[in-house]
Design an enzyme around this catalytic site. Structure first.
Site, short mmCIF file in Angstrom:
data_model
loop_
_atom_site.label_atom_id
_atom_site.label_comp_id
_atom_site.label_asym_id
_atom_site.label_seq_id
_atom_site.Cartn_x
_atom_site.Cartn_y
_atom_site.Cartn_z
CE LYS A 17 63.69 -16.88 54.65
NZ LYS A 17 63.03 -18.10 55.07
CG HIS B 36 98.05 -14.65 68.77
ND1 HIS B 36 99.31 -14.32 69.21
CD2 HIS B 36 97.83 -15.92 69.17
CE1 HIS B 36 99.83 -15.37 69.84
NE2 HIS B 36 98.94 -16.36 69.83
CD GLU C 132 67.23 -19.73 62.65
OE1 GLU C 132 67.66 -19.10 61.68
OE2 GLU C 132 66.98 -20.94 62.59
O1 PA5 Z 1 66.68 -23.15 61.06
C1 PA5 Z 1 65.99 -22.73 60.15
O2 PA5 Z 1 64.79 -22.93 60.11
C2 PA5 Z 1 66.62 -21.95 59.00
O3 PA5 Z 1 67.95 -21.70 59.17
C3 PA5 Z 1 66.45 -22.75 57.73
O4 PA5 Z 1 67.13 -23.97 57.86
C4 PA5 Z 1 66.98 -21.98 56.52
O5 PA5 Z 1 66.32 -20.76 56.41
C5 PA5 Z 1 66.77 -22.79 55.27
O6 PA5 Z 1 65.41 -23.10 55.11
P1 PA5 Z 1 64.95 -24.19 54.10
O7 PA5 Z 1 65.54 -25.49 54.49
O8 PA5 Z 1 63.46 -24.20 54.20
O9 PA5 Z 1 65.43 -23.77 52.73
#
Ligand code: PA5
Length: 440
Positions: A415, A301, A280
């Site tokens: 989303k 394996h 990310e």
């Molecule tokens: O790293 C990030 O920003 C995402 O993985 C969020 O943690 C994830 O989408 C969850 O978001 P939130 O904590 O707002 O529900």
């Protein structure tokens, strides 16, 4: 203390000296891209001590009044806690005899069967819920929370249920914060300047980890030690710089995939946490190393064939821990039907070390450079060090790559489509467009 061995990756790290120095300055002085999300840099020293004490008190209360804790969250609000509990307590934590509650993770997907199974596993047991969402609006955890809130309220009544719900979210805004204030849930804060994937050392990770009985002070102390180490601007003193430099050098030489490997099954979910952190942070602007992971020796394996002889676009980063807490020696068998007496009396750690060294040489010879992270003993302090090490290296590495390591604009695309297809108000036009594409 963590030590990075780059000798089996044969790359010249000094190429990145000036970029790394700049990236290091950006992190230390919060002057780089995404600088409003670098609150994690000093967190192991500057964390809110009053809230930390409340986390410990809440964990104690949950341990006293609950046989199960449902931890609701996804992505950065899930993987760190799951990884730490698996690593420090065991992937079989829920099956073990213990004085701490079982911990179930929910809201990390949309499977009805998965949700129903947790409900059945809790059965008639007393339970509490820790709902974690920085934004307070993420669909998966919000949906799961509806189920478990209803369950709690049916079982205990609204007032008692409210005492069993702990919400970790933004300090001021979002639907979860408003609901918590209205219903009187105890709340913990995801700091404004700490993004989800860098949040495991905030209440996001600390409350569930503490409920599992882990010494969270030791975890923070380990992170603080690594924070001090990472302050050094000298690459030979700063392991995070060495790792960031090596992986960027490998990337530039055509190694586009990094496989994180560990010889500990308990590390599997820490690898999942690492994948989110790096994927990310770096996978944007059509750039970035693709983070993958394997668990050795099991995956030797299955994936071993590809790693040894498949396309040569890989490098491996192997996390090595010092010896196990148990000494297990291979039994002697007079009949020696399996021909294994040459191992009789040998410790499992000794056998694993030979497997690691043998694999390292084979993979390097096969064209897969190896970076080795010597992480020390398996403990909460070591994990704290590792978490900070990976976070700091990730910030550096993203800057060297030339991206903002602290945003995630690409996560929004699915989303929007999901909301449009689900008929969320405001998404009508998009919904019609997508249904046409799907031929509905
Ligand atoms: O790293 C990030 O920003 C995402 O993985 C969020 O943690 C994830 O989408 C969850 O978001 P939130 O904590 O707002 O529900």
């Amino acid at each position: 203390m963590i030590r990075v061995d780059t000798s089996k990756a044969a790359e010249n790290l000094s190429v990145f000296s000036s970029q790394l120095s700049e990236a290091h300055r950006w992190l230390q002085k919060a002057t780089g891209r995404g600088n409003d999300f670098v609150g994690w840099v000093n967190l192991p020293r500057d964390y809110d001590k009053e809230e930390f004490a409340r986390i410990q008190a809440a964990a104690k209360k949950i341990q006293g009044d609950s046989k199960a804790l449902v931890v609701i969250g996804i992505g950065g609000s899930y993987l760190g806690a799951k990884g730490a509990i698996d690593f420090l307590c065991s992937p079989n934590y829920n099956l073990k005899k213990k004085s701490t509650p079982n911990i179930y993770f929910a809201g990390n997907g949309l499977s009805g069967d998965y949700l129903q199974e947790i409900v059945e596993l809790i059965g008639e047991e007393d339970f509490s819920v820790n709902v974690i969402s920085k934004s307070g609006t993420t669909t998966e955890p919000a949906v799961a929370f509806r189920f478990f809130r209803e369950l709690l309220e049916k079982k205990y009544g609204k007032a008692e249920a409210a005492k069993r719900i702990y919400a970790t979210t933004d300090k001021a805004k979002g639907a979860l914060k408003s609901l918590s204030d209205a219903e009187g849930y105890e709340t913990f804060v995801v700091p404004d300047d700490v993004g989800g994937r860098y949040s495991v050392l905030t209440a996001v990770g600390l409350l569930p980890i503490a409920v599992a009985g882990v010494d969270i002070e030791a975890l923070m102390d380990g992170a603080a030690d690594m924070m001090e180490t990472c302050r050094s601007a000298e690459i030979d003193q700063n392991p995070a710089m060495q790792y960031a430099a090596a992986r960027n050098a490998l990337y530039q030489s055509g190694k586009k995939i990094e496989i994180l490997a560990a010889y500990e099954p308990a590390f599997r979910f820490m690898s999942e946490w690492w994948k989110q952190l790096y994927g990310e942070s770096e996978g944007k602007e059509h750039k970035g190393i693709f983070p993958a992971s394997v668990e050795f020796t099991a995956d030797l394996h299955s994936m071993g064939q590809y790693i040894q002889q498949g396309e040569r676009h890989l490098f491996e980063t192997v996390v090595r821990f010092e010896k196990s807490s148990h000494t297990l020696k291979v039994p002697y068998d007079a009949a020696d039907g399996d021909g294994l007496n040459f191992l009789a009396g040998k410790d499992m750690d000794y056998i694993a070390t030979q497997a690691m060294d043998g694999t390292l040489l084979a993979h390097v010879e096969g064209g897969v450079p190896n970076l080795i992270i010597h992480a020390g003993e398996k403990s909460a302090a070591t994990l704290g060090e590792l978490i900070y090490f990976f976070e700091y290296a990730c910030g550096l590495s993203g800057y060297v790559l030339g991206v903002n390591p602290f945003d995630q604009p690409g996560v929004e695309a699915y989303k929007k489509n999901m909301f449009a297809l689900l008929g969320k108000p405001g998404y009508e036009e998009k919904g019609a467009e997508l249904r046409a594409k799907l031929g509905r």
